[in-house]
Design an enzyme around this catalytic site. Structure first.
Site, PDB file in Angstrom:
ATOM      1  N   TYR A  15       0.792  -1.103   0.066  1.00  0.00           N
ATOM      2  CA  TYR A  15       0.129  -0.135  -0.021  1.00  0.00           C
ATOM      3  C   TYR A  15       0.831   1.366  -0.086  1.00  0.00           C
ATOM      4  O   TYR A  15       0.729   2.275   1.029  1.00  0.00           O
ATOM      5  CB  TYR A  15      -0.920   0.001   1.150  1.00  0.00           C
ATOM      6  CG  TYR A  15      -1.888  -1.010   1.045  1.00  0.00           C
ATOM      7  CD1 TYR A  15      -3.165  -0.933   0.165  1.00  0.00           C
ATOM      8  CD2 TYR A  15      -1.857  -2.377   1.797  1.00  0.00           C
ATOM      9  CE1 TYR A  15      -4.145  -1.783   0.327  1.00  0.00           C
ATOM     10  CE2 TYR A  15      -2.999  -3.416   1.497  1.00  0.00           C
ATOM     11  CZ  TYR A  15      -3.868  -3.050   0.794  1.00  0.00           C
ATOM     12  OH  TYR A  15      -4.829  -4.011   0.570  1.00  0.00           O
ATOM     13  N   TYR A 141     -12.094  -7.478   6.893  1.00  0.00           N
ATOM     14  CA  TYR A 141     -10.951  -7.417   6.253  1.00  0.00           C
ATOM     15  C   TYR A 141     -10.700  -8.827   5.902  1.00  0.00           C
ATOM     16  O   TYR A 141     -10.441  -9.599   6.771  1.00  0.00           O
ATOM     17  CB  TYR A 141      -9.708  -6.783   6.619  1.00  0.00           C
ATOM     18  CG  TYR A 141      -8.509  -6.884   5.619  1.00  0.00           C
ATOM     19  CD1 TYR A 141      -8.398  -6.180   4.526  1.00  0.00           C
ATOM     20  CD2 TYR A 141      -7.484  -7.842   5.927  1.00  0.00           C
ATOM     21  CE1 TYR A 141      -7.311  -6.262   3.694  1.00  0.00           C
ATOM     22  CE2 TYR A 141      -6.511  -8.009   5.061  1.00  0.00           C
ATOM     23  CZ  TYR A 141      -6.289  -7.391   3.857  1.00  0.00           C
ATOM     24  OH  TYR A 141      -5.304  -7.606   2.915  1.00  0.00           O
ATOM     25  N   ASP A 240     -13.240 -16.443   9.194  1.00  0.00           N
ATOM     26  CA  ASP A 240     -11.864 -16.044   8.791  1.00  0.00           C
ATOM     27  C   ASP A 240     -11.127 -15.805  10.161  1.00  0.00           C
ATOM     28  O   ASP A 240     -11.343 -14.852  10.791  1.00  0.00           O
ATOM     29  CB  ASP A 240     -11.986 -14.909   8.085  1.00  0.00           C
ATOM     30  CG  ASP A 240     -10.525 -14.363   7.421  1.00  0.00           C
ATOM     31  OD1 ASP A 240      -9.654 -14.982   8.098  1.00  0.00           O
ATOM     32  OD2 ASP A 240     -10.426 -13.535   6.703  1.00  0.00           O
ATOM     33  N   LYS A 269      -1.570 -16.579   8.856  1.00  0.00           N
ATOM     34  CA  LYS A 269      -0.436 -15.786   9.606  1.00  0.00           C
ATOM     35  C   LYS A 269       0.121 -16.453  10.665  1.00  0.00           C
ATOM     36  O   LYS A 269       1.186 -17.023  10.211  1.00  0.00           O
ATOM     37  CB  LYS A 269      -1.477 -14.556  10.244  1.00  0.00           C
ATOM     38  CG  LYS A 269      -2.088 -13.689   9.015  1.00  0.00           C
ATOM     39  CD  LYS A 269      -2.372 -12.301   9.871  1.00  0.00           C
ATOM     40  CE  LYS A 269      -2.300 -11.261   8.509  1.00  0.00           C
ATOM     41  NZ  LYS A 269      -3.677 -10.806   8.215  1.00  0.00           N
TER      42      LYS A 269
HETATM   43  C1  LIG Z   1      -4.098 -10.878   6.791  1.00  0.00           C
HETATM   44  C2  LIG Z   1      -5.509 -11.159   6.566  1.00  0.00           C
HETATM   45  C3  LIG Z   1      -5.972 -12.130   5.622  1.00  0.00           C
HETATM   46  C4  LIG Z   1      -5.139 -12.199   4.290  1.00  0.00           C
HETATM   47  O1  LIG Z   1      -3.896 -13.131   4.344  1.00  0.00           O
HETATM   48  P1  LIG Z   1      -2.671 -12.962   3.451  1.00  0.00           P
HETATM   49  O2  LIG Z   1      -1.663 -14.055   4.127  1.00  0.00           O
HETATM   50  O3  LIG Z   1      -2.282 -11.515   3.824  1.00  0.00           O
HETATM   51  O4  LIG Z   1      -3.115 -13.222   2.200  1.00  0.00           O
HETATM   52  C5  LIG Z   1      -7.175 -12.793   5.347  1.00  0.00           C
HETATM   53  N1  LIG Z   1      -8.165 -12.544   6.394  1.00  0.00           N
HETATM   54  C6  LIG Z   1      -7.561 -11.872   7.726  1.00  0.00           C
HETATM   55  C7  LIG Z   1      -8.614 -11.690   8.699  1.00  0.00           C
HETATM   56  C8  LIG Z   1      -6.402 -11.306   7.758  1.00  0.00           C
HETATM   57  O5  LIG Z   1      -6.042 -10.764   8.875  1.00  0.00           O
END
Ligand SMILES: *Cc1c(COP(=O)(O)O)cnc(C)c1O
Length: 413
Positions: A15, A141, A240, A269
């Site tokens: 970004y 997100y 997620d 992550k």
């Molecule tokens: C960081 C994140 C993603 C994306 O993961 P990347 O490994 O950066 O592609 C998806 N969902 C959530 C909640 C995140 O914090």
């Protein structure tokens, strides 16, 4: 070679502008919870390298696991190996009951794409090919690829410019903070779901803590409402847990705060212990069977680096270490320390090992970052937020230092 000069001219950072990039610092090494810069400065990492480095850096157990490998990578089509199978087994054991089919993806965004595809294919398998939309909430997100972007917050998020390009998903209001008007919110969600029941494949949310969409903490009861709505209308619930999983919020899964079990769960992550990129999408046996009953008979996805053996190996070692170091106690200790250290500041919220200060104006990122660095801490504020999610390995002194840095950063920002 002048690293900074070449970087500035040729290397894109997340970004940022190519013509007017924000300044970057050169990291020459990292160990424990500290980053070492080229001028010799050491900074306590308040960001865990974007939620990932939960154990910190140069972790002896993770280094040893990687040195011991005799397989770095092999294609996953037609081949398998112990690190991948063992990691799948661990994830099934750790996941809430019923999530027992595992897709090993190479990044969080890809695991979200896979989850969306699972939902679409599952609905097709049930004879409902018209159910192609996702229902989500504002403030979320889910990643930077196009499918994931379509379920990110459409306005406050980073993707407002993509209106008209992305699939148009359905957005319920942002869920209320703990103790807020859950009933009023639930009525809005139920109305939206009922109105669009024949179009919706799945509800997609970050459980209890929305991360990069604004660091919002919401009432766990909202997740139970979403579970009911999904059951009532035959939508899948996709949680997620990429940012929230593996203990960050104080429970192993953020959905555990609500006692809710999703049909599909994304992790990433921290899964790779901050060393390598790996993510996974888990689903129930029923979803797995439904997808296999769709016309293609298969889940239509297969990235080149799926099931990467190095990443699976370090992930297994990292999961062992979470238990060996008692993540639950570490997170509780850090959480209490963050809460005490930030007490009295306006706009503070904490959950697990996450501390957030929301300002009443956009952050001056450069000034706030410099202020934190002058306290010996690495922070990366965004929007109107100064926040930290420290490595679980932080000592009490490290956390106190992070709190001082958050205060300083909030002052000058
Ligand atoms: C960081 C994140 C993603 C994306 O993961 P990347 O490994 O950066 O592609 C998806 N969902 C959530 C909640 C995140 O914090």
């Amino acid at each position: 070679m002048n690293l900074l000069a070449y970087d500035r001219e040729h290397v894109w950072h997340p970004y940022t502008s190519m013509t007017d990039p924000t300044p970057v610092r050169v990291v020459t090494g990292a160990s424990g919870v500290r980053l070492r810069l080229d001028d010799g400065t050491e900074l306590v990492d308040g960001m865990s390298s974007w939620w990932a480095a939960v154990h910190g850096y140069a972790v002896p157990e993770l280094d040893a696991a990687l040195r011991s490998v005799d397989l770095a990578h092999v294609m996953f089509g037609g081949l398998t190996h112990a690190p991948a199978v063992r990691l799948a087994e661990r994830l099934v054991d750790l996941a809430p009951g019923g999530l027992e089919r595992v897709f090993l993806a190479d990044s969080g965004s890809v695991s979200v794409e896979v989850a969306l595809k699972m939902a679409l294919q599952w609905q097709r398998g049930r004879g409902r090919p018209g159910r192609t939309r996702m229902l989500t909430v504002r403030g979320g997100y889910h990643g930077d690829t196009f499918g994931a972007m379509s379920v990110c917050d459409p306005e406050g998020g980073m993707h407002a410019m993509w209106a008209g390009v992305l699939p148009e998903q359905l957005f319920a209001p942002r869920p209320p903070a703990p103790g807020g008007d859950v009933e009023g919110w639930a009525a809005d969600v139920r109305r939206l779901a009922a109105e669009h029941r024949d179009e919706v494949a799945a509800v997609v949310v970050e459980p209890v803590l929305q991360g990069a969409g604004g660091m919002w903490v919401y009432d766990a009861a909202c997740l139970r409402v979403l579970r009911e709505v999904c059951d009532e209308h035959g939508f899948l619930l996709v949680c997620d847990e990429i940012a929230t999983g593996f203990g960050r919020t104080g429970e192993r899964w953020a959905a555990d705060h609500a006692g809710v079990v999703p049909d599909v769960m994304c992790v990433g992550k921290a899964l790779g212990g901050g060393y390598l990129t790996i993510a996974a999408t888990l689903c129930t046996d029923e979803v797995g069977r439904g997808i296999s009953a769709s016309e293609s008979g298969v889940l239509m996805h297969g990235p080149t680096f799926m099931g990467n053996a190095l990443a699976c190996t370090v992930a297994l070692a990292s999961l062992d270490l979470l238990d060996a170091r008692d993540w639950r106690a570490q997170v509780a200790r850090i959480g209490a320390r963050l809460e005490a250290g930030l007490a009295g500041l306006p706009g503070v919220r904490t959950l697990g090992a996450v501390g957030v200060v929301q300002l009443d104006h956009p952050v001056d990122v450069v000034a706030a970052t410099d202020a934190a660095a002058s306290e010996g801490v690495w922070l990366r504020p965004f929007r109107d937020l100064v926040y930290a999610m420290p490595p679980f390995a932080c000592s009490d002194d490290d956390v106190d230092r992070i709190c001082r840095a958050l205060r300083r950063a909030a002052e000058v920002a």
